[in-house]
Design a protein around this motif. Structure first.
Motif, PDB file in Angstrom:
ATOM      1  N   GLU A   1      13.127  38.538  13.091  1.00 20.29           N
ATOM      2  CA  GLU A   1      13.128  39.628  12.958  1.00 20.29           C
ATOM      3  C   GLU A   1      14.765  40.149  12.755  1.00 20.29           C
ATOM      4  O   GLU A   1      14.727  41.767  12.684  1.00 20.29           O
ATOM      5  N   ARG A   2      15.338  39.785  12.895  1.00 19.94           N
ATOM      6  CA  ARG A   2      16.935  40.139  12.377  1.00 19.94           C
ATOM      7  C   ARG A   2      17.234  40.540  10.915  1.00 19.94           C
ATOM      8  O   ARG A   2      16.651  40.123   9.660  1.00 19.94           O
ATOM      9  N   ASP A   3      18.259  41.508  10.986  1.00 15.59           N
ATOM     10  CA  ASP A   3      18.409  41.776   9.585  1.00 15.59           C
ATOM     11  C   ASP A   3      19.591  41.194   8.703  1.00 15.59           C
ATOM     12  O   ASP A   3      20.945  41.300   8.803  1.00 15.59           O
ATOM     13  N   ILE A   4      19.259  40.144   8.362  1.00 17.89           N
ATOM     14  CA  ILE A   4      20.319  38.626   7.639  1.00 17.89           C
ATOM     15  C   ILE A   4      19.804  38.171   6.102  1.00 17.89           C
ATOM     16  O   ILE A   4      19.006  38.301   6.004  1.00 17.89           O
ATOM     17  N   GLN A   5      20.523  38.159   5.802  1.00 17.30           N
ATOM     18  CA  GLN A   5      20.644  37.791   4.230  1.00 17.30           C
ATOM     19  C   GLN A   5      21.201  36.245   4.237  1.00 17.30           C
ATOM     20  O   GLN A   5      21.974  36.121   4.367  1.00 17.30           O
ATOM     21  N   VAL A   6      19.694  34.975   4.415  1.00 19.81           N
ATOM     22  CA  VAL A   6      20.243  33.801   4.090  1.00 19.81           C
ATOM     23  C   VAL A   6      19.160  33.204   3.120  1.00 19.81           C
ATOM     24  O   VAL A   6      18.012  33.380   3.444  1.00 19.81           O
ATOM     25  N   GLY A   7      19.422  32.251   2.426  1.00 16.19           N
ATOM     26  CA  GLY A   7      18.363  32.111   1.300  1.00 16.19           C
ATOM     27  C   GLY A   7      19.141  30.389   1.243  1.00 16.19           C
ATOM     28  O   GLY A   7      20.106  30.435   1.181  1.00 16.19           O
ATOM     29  N   VAL A   8      17.861  29.479   0.286  1.00 20.51           N
ATOM     30  CA  VAL A   8      18.164  27.951   0.284  1.00 20.51           C
ATOM     31  C   VAL A   8      18.273  28.335  -1.596  1.00 20.51           C
ATOM     32  O   VAL A   8      17.633  29.238  -1.767  1.00 20.51           O
ATOM     33  N   HIS A   9      19.506  27.296  -2.244  1.00 16.60           N
ATOM     34  CA  HIS A   9      19.192  27.735  -3.412  1.00 16.60           C
ATOM     35  C   HIS A   9      19.984  26.222  -4.461  1.00 16.60           C
ATOM     36  O   HIS A   9      19.858  24.903  -3.076  1.00 16.60           O
ATOM     37  N   SER A  10      19.444  26.244  -4.488  1.00 16.63           N
ATOM     38  CA  SER A  10      20.078  24.712  -5.819  1.00 16.63           C
ATOM     39  C   SER A  10      20.781  25.400  -7.442  1.00 16.63           C
ATOM     40  O   SER A  10      20.253  26.159  -8.022  1.00 16.63           O
ATOM     41  N   PHE A  11      21.994  24.123  -7.653  1.00 11.79           N
ATOM     42  CA  PHE A  11      22.762  24.641  -9.011  1.00 11.79           C
ATOM     43  C   PHE A  11      22.116  23.186  -9.622  1.00 11.79           C
ATOM     44  O   PHE A  11      22.468  22.739  -9.238  1.00 11.79           O
TER      45      PHE A  11
END
Length: 328
Positions: free
Chosen positions: A201-211
């Motif tokens: 519900e929150r306006d947050i920018q979170v993401g899981v990633h790989s290099f």
């Protein structure tokens, strides 16, 4: 230790809501990867402190969905308990809920979540998620990155990609380090956030990633797994193949270079370790870390870039101006 009357009052309010039917009974269930899909939710500090507000899990047949007033009350109480946790000396907390949105909301507040597997008599092992925020943390600023002559030379042999071989990076991390803290429940959670992002519900920018670091033969030789919160990247784990010389150090330097190129502000390297100091990381207090994270966590940065040769990233590092150190 308990955190005083405020925590006791919050716990009492949560008990009243549970008795009032706002939370359905849930059981640990398993997804296609064998990870814990949706155990009962809560967060306790130091094993004896307060639990974060309990939210609905996936009920066995009929999930209970809270009304908006319940969501607002949950977020308010959760915010209070985050502050209480950060004010105490303990570093670890725990929860039975391997939920991707909860992971993202914890990351937004500065918690890096690991996991633990416990034997429970003759039953199947119990997996527990361990959000933590150490009193000290390693962070790296781009103008303090140490790049050796060997790394500059070796970087020309490699290229970098992002989010191209996530599952392979995860597998190689397990092969190098063992499950350790990265048990199936957490692997399932991270893969879900990688594929679907934050859906709360929150306006947050979170993401899981790989290099991913590739050699000239197209072989994946090193990689990093982590997540972004606004303009900050947090590294969780990484690997390098055993038969490669210097690939791990090259991967770290090129990851920093690519993060800077994409527009990220700084790199959260997590727990304090000696090899991170060699990279140029500094040690910061938990208060300083959280304060800085809050300045950058709402910035919008696109995690996107095509494959790029290591030599090109090294050239970008050499060409960029040397700014004055930012406020930290």
């Amino acid at each position: 230790p308990p955190l005083g009357p405020a925590a006791d009052d919050a716990n009492e309010r949560r008990r009243e809501r549970r008795q009032g039917g706002h939370v359905g009974e849930v059981r640990q269930s398993r997804d296609d990867d064998g990870g814990l899909a949706s155990p009962r939710r809560g967060l306790a500090a130091g094993g004896a402190g307060p639990a974060l507000p309990v939210q609905p899990g996936v009920a066995e047949q009929h999930p209970v969905v809270p009304e908006m007033d319940g969501l607002r009350e949950r977020d308010r109480e959760r915010s209070e308990l985050y502050e209480e946790f950060l004010a105490q000396p303990e570093a670890y907390s725990w929860t039975l809920d391997f939920d991707g949105d909860l992971f993202c909301e914890l990351a937004y507040e500065g918690f890096l979540s690991t996991s633990l597997e416990l034997g429970v008599g003759s039953s199947e092992p119990l997996q527990v998620m361990l959000p933590w925020n150490d009193p000290k943390r390693n962070t790296l600023d781009w103008d303090e990155l140490h790049v050796s002559k060997q790394v500059r030379k070796r970087a020309k042999r490699y290229s970098m990609t992002i989010d191209t071989a996530y599952d392979e990076v995860m597998l190689q991390c397990i092969r190098m380090h063992g499950e350790g803290w990265l048990y199936r429940g957490l692997r399932w959670l991270l893969r879900g956030v990688f594929r679907n992002g934050y859906r709360g519900e929150r306006d947050i920018q979170v993401g899981v990633h790989s290099f991913e670091l590739w050699d000239h033969d197209g072989r994946l030789v090193a990689g990093d797994l982590g997540y972004t919160v606004g303009a900050v990247y947090t590294s969780m784990t990484g690997f390098r193949l055993q038969d490669t010389q210097g690939a791990g150090e090259v991967q770290l330097v090129l990851t920093a270079a690519l993060l800077e190129k994409m527009g990220y502000a700084w790199w959260d390297l997590g727990m304090v370790m000696k090899y991170k100091a060699k990279l140029g990381a500094r040690v910061v207090s938990r208060d300083a870390f959280v304060e800085r994270l809050r300045r950058d966590r709402d910035r919008r940065v696109a995690f996107s870039h095509e494959r790029i040769p290591g030599g090109e990233l090294m050239a970008a590092l050499r060409a960029r101006p040397r700014p004055e150190a930012a406020e930290r």
